[in-house]
Design an enzyme around this catalytic site. Structure first.
Site, PDB file in Angstrom:
ATOM      1  N   HIS A  18       0.837  -1.204   0.000  1.00 48.37           N
ATOM      2  CA  HIS A  18       0.000   0.000   0.000  1.00 48.37           C
ATOM      3  C   HIS A  18       0.874   1.256   0.000  1.00 48.37           C
ATOM      4  CE1 HIS A  18      -3.013  -2.779   2.170  1.00 48.37           C
ATOM      5  NE2 HIS A  18      -3.424  -2.637   0.920  1.00 48.37           N
ATOM      6  N   LYS A  42     -17.611  -6.429   8.057  1.00 49.31           N
ATOM      7  CA  LYS A  42     -16.301  -6.963   8.435  1.00 49.31           C
ATOM      8  C   LYS A  42     -15.873  -6.398   9.782  1.00 49.31           C
ATOM      9  CE  LYS A  42     -13.496  -7.557   4.253  1.00 49.31           C
ATOM     10  NZ  LYS A  42     -12.395  -6.886   3.528  1.00 49.31           N
ATOM     11  N   ARG A  91      -2.383  -6.467  -7.869  1.00 49.94           N
ATOM     12  CA  ARG A  91      -1.338  -7.486  -7.743  1.00 49.94           C
ATOM     13  C   ARG A  91      -1.425  -8.517  -8.856  1.00 49.94           C
ATOM     14  NH1 ARG A  91      -2.886  -9.467  -1.968  1.00 49.94           N
ATOM     15  NH2 ARG A  91      -4.845  -9.094  -3.026  1.00 49.94           N
ATOM     16  N   SER A 129      -2.937  -8.071   3.100  1.00 52.74           N
ATOM     17  CA  SER A 129      -3.351  -7.808   4.480  1.00 52.74           C
ATOM     18  C   SER A 129      -3.836  -9.075   5.170  1.00 52.74           C
ATOM     19  CB  SER A 129      -4.444  -6.735   4.508  1.00 52.74           C
ATOM     20  OG  SER A 129      -3.936  -5.503   4.085  1.00 52.74           O
TER      21      SER A 129
END
Length: 157
Positions: A18, A42, A91, A129
């Site tokens: 990040h 979440k 990614r 993460s």
């Protein structure tokens, strides 16, 4: 007109991947706002206030970077902040498929916003993460993946 980009995410935690996107984004934009979105579906692993503090410390030498948290649609937050760009890192192709749909919806909500995708630097691509959370949860050292230091998890083995 100032070129402002919003870099949205849950950043739970904010990784060196990040950080790389933000630093590269500063070459393209006058200001990068790191926006930590709150997702009611979440539960965070790292407390929001702690993550805001750690990210602010990591960018203390970069006055063109600021950190906000929000509980709204990303496109609405971008409009309110005066950001005409959404900055996202990719990614792999799975990230692209996911991000492409989100970018279309954001453009529908705020037709003046452009999503800018930066490909993750190769040496940082394996970092996620979720992997870092899992390693930390089981007491593994994760500082090499983060632009700041974390306390060891109290439940670590």
């Amino acid at each position: 007109m100032k070129r402002i980009a919003l870099f949205p995410g849950s950043f739970d935690p904010f990784t060196k991947g990040h950080e790389d996107i933000v630093l590269r984004g500063l070459r393209l934009f006058d200001e990068v706002i790191i926006g930590i979105g709150r997702n009611p579906r979440k539960e965070r692993y790292f407390p929001l206030e702690q993550m805001i503090h750690l990210i602010e410390e990591a960018f203390r030498d970069y006055p063109a970077v600021r950190v906000i948290s929000y509980d709204d649609l990303t496109a609405s937050v971008a409009r309110e902040a005066g950001a005409r760009f959404l900055l996202r890192g990719l990614r792999n192709t799975t990230d692209f498929e996911y991000e492409n749909g989100i970018s279309q919806v954001n453009r529908y909500i705020y037709d003046e916003v452009e999503t800018v995708f930066l490909i993750t630097s190769p040496h940082l691509a394996p970092i996620s993460s979720s992997i870092i959370r899992e390693l930390h949860r089981y007491g593994q050292q994760v500082d090499e993946f983060l632009p700041y230091k974390l306390e060891a998890h109290p439940l670590g083995h």
